[in-house]
Scaffold this motif. Structure first.
Motif: not given
Ligand SMILES: O=C(O)CC1=CCC(=O)O1
Length: 92
Positions: A6-8, A27-32, A49-51, A76-78
């Motif tokens: 779970h990423m917030i 982030e988009k490039a890394y996750s893809q 939510e931004y999660a 910037f994530m929990k």
């Protein structure tokens, strides 16, 4: 090994908009790339939510930690991690 993650995301308003946009694009490039590799098979937005809830398929706790700590949005994530085991009633 499978992990529910779970990423917030909480980007401070003080971060310049161009910097935030650059980090989000990274982030988009890394996750893809990880999704294409099969290591990040599920990525779902939490409605309203931004999660996100994600499933990672990696070899070890150390690989997951390494993968998550390289997320461009990591500062910037929990993040909450739940290791998953096979349910005895699962037919999958
Ligand atoms: O928007 C998010 O939930 C954070 C994120 C994870 C992978 C991605 O591309 O954005």
């Amino acid at each position: 090994m499978l992990y529910l993650v779970h990423m917030i995301v909480d980007i401070p308003a003080s971060l310049p908009a161009e910097e935030a946009a650059r980090i989000k694009a990274e982030e988009k490039a890394y996750s893809q790339a990880l999704q294409k590799s099969g290591k990040w098979p599920h990525l779902w937005r939490v409605v309203g939510e931004y999660a996100n809830y994600s499933v990672f398929d990696v070899a070890s706790n150390d690989e997951l930690h390494d993968t998550l700590s390289k997320l461009p949005l990591f500062p910037f994530m929990k993040i909450t991690v739940t290791p998953l085991a096979k349910h005895p009633s699962s037919i999958l």
